[in-house]
Design a protein around this motif. Sequence first.
Motif, PDB file in Angstrom:
ATOM      1  N   ILE A 177      10.289 -13.230   7.040  1.00 30.94           N
ATOM      2  CA  ILE A 177       9.612 -12.185   7.034  1.00 30.94           C
ATOM      3  C   ILE A 177      10.404 -11.196   5.937  1.00 30.94           C
ATOM      4  CG2 ILE A 177      10.587 -10.985   9.136  1.00 30.94           C
ATOM      5  CD1 ILE A 177       7.885  -9.277   9.213  1.00 30.94           C
ATOM      6  N   LEU A 178       9.716 -10.674   5.018  1.00 32.44           N
ATOM      7  CA  LEU A 178      10.003  -9.969   3.904  1.00 32.44           C
ATOM      8  C   LEU A 178       9.672  -8.327   3.894  1.00 32.44           C
ATOM      9  CD1 LEU A 178      10.196 -12.702   1.038  1.00 32.44           C
ATOM     10  CD2 LEU A 178      12.007 -12.389   2.541  1.00 32.44           C
ATOM     11  N   THR A 179      10.418  -7.481   4.088  1.00 33.11           N
ATOM     12  CA  THR A 179       9.740  -6.225   3.930  1.00 33.11           C
ATOM     13  C   THR A 179      10.707  -5.298   2.950  1.00 33.11           C
ATOM     14  OG1 THR A 179      11.326  -5.200   5.776  1.00 33.11           O
ATOM     15  CG2 THR A 179       9.397  -6.233   6.414  1.00 33.11           C
ATOM     16  N   SER A 180       9.942  -4.510   2.131  1.00 30.60           N
ATOM     17  CA  SER A 180      10.426  -3.504   1.315  1.00 30.60           C
ATOM     18  C   SER A 180       9.525  -2.385   1.411  1.00 30.60           C
ATOM     19  CB  SER A 180      10.408  -4.149  -0.071  1.00 30.60           C
ATOM     20  OG  SER A 180       9.325  -4.642  -0.411  1.00 30.60           O
ATOM     21  N   MET A 181      10.300  -1.260   1.041  1.00 26.44           N
ATOM     22  CA  MET A 181       9.647   0.039   0.449  1.00 26.44           C
ATOM     23  C   MET A 181      10.077   0.736  -0.590  1.00 26.44           C
ATOM     24  SD  MET A 181      11.959   2.901   1.804  1.00 26.44           S
ATOM     25  CE  MET A 181      10.809   3.910   2.223  1.00 26.44           C
ATOM     26  N   THR A 182       9.563   1.752  -1.159  1.00 26.46           N
ATOM     27  CA  THR A 182      10.065   2.628  -2.329  1.00 26.46           C
ATOM     28  C   THR A 182       9.528   4.081  -1.763  1.00 26.46           C
ATOM     29  OG1 THR A 182      10.255   2.991  -4.512  1.00 26.46           O
ATOM     30  CG2 THR A 182       8.237   2.112  -3.735  1.00 26.46           C
ATOM     31  N   TYR A 183      10.485   5.212  -2.158  1.00 25.70           N
ATOM     32  CA  TYR A 183      10.177   6.517  -1.680  1.00 25.70           C
ATOM     33  C   TYR A 183      10.777   7.355  -2.839  1.00 25.70           C
ATOM     34  CZ  TYR A 183       8.438  10.373   0.984  1.00 25.70           C
ATOM     35  OH  TYR A 183       7.694  11.300   1.540  1.00 25.70           O
ATOM     36  N   ALA A 184      10.077   8.248  -3.431  1.00 24.47           N
ATOM     37  CA  ALA A 184      10.431   9.108  -4.623  1.00 24.47           C
ATOM     38  C   ALA A 184      10.832  10.311  -3.594  1.00 24.47           C
ATOM     39  CB  ALA A 184       9.227   9.528  -5.232  1.00 24.47           C
ATOM     40  N   GLY A 238       0.796  -1.341  -0.050  1.00 25.95           N
ATOM     41  CA  GLY A 238       0.090  -0.058  -0.054  1.00 25.95           C
ATOM     42  C   GLY A 238       0.676   1.317   0.009  1.00 25.95           C
ATOM     43  N   ALA A 239       0.157   2.305   0.022  1.00 27.00           N
ATOM     44  CA  ALA A 239       0.902   3.704  -0.007  1.00 27.00           C
ATOM     45  C   ALA A 239       1.625   3.967   1.400  1.00 27.00           C
ATOM     46  CB  ALA A 239      -0.385   4.876  -0.225  1.00 27.00           C
ATOM     47  N   LEU A 240       2.706   4.783   1.233  1.00 29.35           N
ATOM     48  CA  LEU A 240       3.530   5.117   2.124  1.00 29.35           C
ATOM     49  C   LEU A 240       3.664   6.653   2.244  1.00 29.35           C
ATOM     50  CD1 LEU A 240       4.996   4.089   4.832  1.00 29.35           C
ATOM     51  CD2 LEU A 240       7.059   3.992   3.363  1.00 29.35           C
ATOM     52  N   GLY A 241       2.863   7.292   2.859  1.00 28.50           N
ATOM     53  CA  GLY A 241       2.894   8.904   2.675  1.00 28.50           C
ATOM     54  C   GLY A 241       2.203   9.361   1.324  1.00 28.50           C
ATOM     55  N   GLU A 242       2.880  10.305   0.841  1.00 35.10           N
ATOM     56  CA  GLU A 242       2.180  10.687  -0.561  1.00 35.10           C
ATOM     57  C   GLU A 242       3.434  10.432  -1.720  1.00 35.10           C
ATOM     58  OE1 GLU A 242       1.903  14.883  -0.566  1.00 35.10           O
ATOM     59  OE2 GLU A 242       0.104  14.916   1.099  1.00 35.10           O
ATOM     60  N   LYS A 243       4.414   9.821  -1.242  1.00 29.50           N
ATOM     61  CA  LYS A 243       5.473   9.646  -2.320  1.00 29.50           C
ATOM     62  C   LYS A 243       6.133   8.263  -2.351  1.00 29.50           C
ATOM     63  CE  LYS A 243       6.701  14.502  -2.812  1.00 29.50           C
ATOM     64  NZ  LYS A 243       8.030  15.217  -2.835  1.00 29.50           N
ATOM     65  N   GLY A 244       5.413   7.352  -1.471  1.00 31.36           N
ATOM     66  CA  GLY A 244       5.961   6.030  -1.185  1.00 31.36           C
ATOM     67  C   GLY A 244       4.998   4.765  -1.170  1.00 31.36           C
ATOM     68  N   ALA A 245       5.725   3.584  -1.292  1.00 23.14           N
ATOM     69  CA  ALA A 245       4.802   2.385  -1.070  1.00 23.14           C
ATOM     70  C   ALA A 245       5.736   1.441  -0.200  1.00 23.14           C
ATOM     71  CB  ALA A 245       4.508   2.146  -2.338  1.00 23.14           C
ATOM     72  N   PHE A 246       4.762   0.406   0.527  1.00 20.30           N
ATOM     73  CA  PHE A 246       5.516  -0.423   1.108  1.00 20.30           C
ATOM     74  C   PHE A 246       5.097  -1.976   0.738  1.00 20.30           C
ATOM     75  CE2 PHE A 246       1.556  -0.067   3.336  1.00 20.30           C
ATOM     76  CZ  PHE A 246       1.454  -1.635   3.907  1.00 20.30           C
ATOM     77  N   ARG A 247       5.831  -2.792   1.057  1.00 19.31           N
ATOM     78  CA  ARG A 247       5.085  -4.296   1.159  1.00 19.31           C
ATOM     79  C   ARG A 247       5.790  -4.949   2.204  1.00 19.31           C
ATOM     80  NH1 ARG A 247       2.551  -7.400  -2.490  1.00 19.31           N
ATOM     81  NH2 ARG A 247       2.506  -9.572  -1.665  1.00 19.31           N
ATOM     82  N   ILE A 248       5.002  -6.082   2.648  1.00 17.14           N
ATOM     83  CA  ILE A 248       5.518  -6.849   3.667  1.00 17.14           C
ATOM     84  C   ILE A 248       4.906  -8.226   3.420  1.00 17.14           C
ATOM     85  CG2 ILE A 248       3.627  -6.271   5.393  1.00 17.14           C
ATOM     86  CD1 ILE A 248       5.481  -6.734   7.651  1.00 17.14           C
ATOM     87  N   ASP A 249       5.751  -9.484   3.358  1.00 15.50           N
ATOM     88  CA  ASP A 249       5.386 -10.683   3.166  1.00 15.50           C
ATOM     89  C   ASP A 249       5.769 -11.662   4.438  1.00 15.50           C
ATOM     90  OD1 ASP A 249       4.245 -10.921   0.171  1.00 15.50           O
ATOM     91  OD2 ASP A 249       5.868  -9.725  -0.115  1.00 15.50           O
ATOM     92  N   ALA A 250       4.908 -12.344   4.954  1.00 15.14           N
ATOM     93  CA  ALA A 250       5.586 -13.077   6.192  1.00 15.14           C
ATOM     94  C   ALA A 250       4.974 -14.645   5.744  1.00 15.14           C
ATOM     95  CB  ALA A 250       4.826 -12.736   7.431  1.00 15.14           C
TER      96      ALA A 250
END
Length: 666
Positions: free
Chosen positions: A199-206, A168-180
């Motif tokens: 547990i796998l976590t990742s995020m992207t942010y502009a 889903g969205a992370l703030g106005e410029k990012g996104a996250f993902r989590i898999d367990a």
Amino acid sequence: MPTVTVQGDASHEGLGLARQSATASRLNLTAQELPASAESLSADTMQARGDLLVKDAVTRTTGLTDISSPGNGVAYSARGFSGNGSVAMLENGQRPQVGSGTATYPSDPWGYEYIEVLRGPGSIVYGSGTTGATINAVRKAPSRASSFEAMAGYGGGKALRGGVGATGALGEKGAFRIDAYADRSDGFIDRGESRHGKILTSMTYALTADLDLDMSLDHLEQKPQRYFGTPLVNGHISRELRDQNYDVGDADISFNDDKAIARLTWRVTPALTISNELAYMKARRNWRNAEYYYYDTQANVVERSDYIAIQHRQEQTGNRLEARWNAGANRVVAGWEVASINFQHNNNSPYGGSSTVTPTGFNPGVFDSPDPVKPNFRTDTTTNALYVEDAYSVADSLLLLGGVRHDQYKVGRVSLLGAAGFTSRLHSNAVRLGLTWKLASDTSLYGQVSSGSDPVVSLLSLNLANSRYKLTSSRQVETGVKQSLANGKVEWTAALYHIGKDDIITRDPSNPALSIQGGSQSSRGAEATASVTLAQAWRLEANAAYTDAQFDQLIESGNVSRAGNRPADVPKVSANLWLNYRRDGWRGALGARYVGARFIDNGNTQVLPAYTTLDVSLGWNVNRNVVVQLNLRNLTDKLYAATSYSDSQYLLGDRRHAELTVQWRY
């Protein structure tokens, strides 16, 4: 207003020839454009087939054979070359260096979008150790569009498993993902308990309009089945011993892996992109087992020995700086990779201890070795690599792909037992030149020559005896055809190849007491893969590989020549067949897997018999969000050996079993 549901035709996924390959090249080439043999498996395909382990999925691809054991973690054979020194495994393009021949992940497919397999040397992108194949598990990426998925399963061996994934969205410029994900099983043998979790976590942010930050942080724990095989009785597998586990009662195997990655991507211009990727990986592995078993038919007892305790402590820090140019007729990528790896090996060598038990109804006892576990050695390894690859569109129908790579390795070993240390420097060069000729929009011919290298032994565990050896060198010539017809409803590929590998270890002909580099081996083969939509709801998938592998020059102990013999773990023929059905909320699949006979030794004196297994899956879409699926494995309850652990014991494949899973997607 009423809800309108739009559902695409998923009755055929095909071979993905139009999909860009992240493993074979960094130039966003599709599989159709690539002058090499590449294959991919999507998450949907793996779920529909009921593949619960990465090795289950990978061995559905063309020519890949599983040779995994508790000692090497996960390992494969491909195109006549076997083990983690010749078949590289990556996760999202990151490759941990192999410590003492052991690789432990990725182990299960949860959280991955697809798995790609590049057959043959792929060292332009990923360095040494890729003569047989390169396997890359590509993660599901963060997305600002919210979604959630979950899975729960129960099956044979009292297996329980569950997984969740969310983005889903992370703030106005990012996104996250989590898999367990987690699972546990009592196994299909006595005391065969195992469990896994991650547990796998990742995020992207502009950060700006032209600068992106991507980060990931993962933790994985595995307690594999403490089973090192079943002893042979008069040279044959005994059905009566199928459920027996001859390891000690307090045996232990554990793998813990941690990984953190941070990547900055700067879009300098629409054509030029520069990225820098910093990665940190840590592995902790432990073994404490009685690993060798021999059935004494005269006394009717099983003799156990090799009470082995080993610990690995490994840390790897690496950085990849890369620039890509994509404009006009040229697509170019150039990069510099550097890494530092610290590896410590503790063990209880010379692995004393022995015991005798009855074939059935025995007390497994405890681990009792006269040899204490001690720190044995530590290595500090530094790697440097430069690479450049260029895809040049000579014309609309001709693509020329060329690349070169140079690797340097510096390995320093310190004995923790007071022996002499050393520093070894190794290097390798690799080239690839390929041409793809598009005969029509849906048909292409290709040819390529490529070279690579494999280490004689795992670089992180070099000892004084093999520190003088250079990397082996390999070269491949390959040609093939790829075609997609009827809007992708019929896709097929075929390839012919020849691979030669020099500088393998052999005995000195003039002094058989000495080991030198001078041996060679080769393989040639043919591979075919096809996906055909038979009707609107039916699709047939099939692949087959023929491998003619041999030692061209090899002298072993006793001045015995192995020239002309087939290397261990290499079947001449392997094949997979899947018949798929999908319609009106139902999906089903019937699959067959054939692995030809394999030798377990270079002398070709002992054979693992060929085997065929049948699998079935049946799924029902309860609604647009929920799927219930029943998977049946080894439908005929075939008794077979998946691989060998010694000349007196084989690791047996799972007996017939079923598993019911439920999947939710929102």
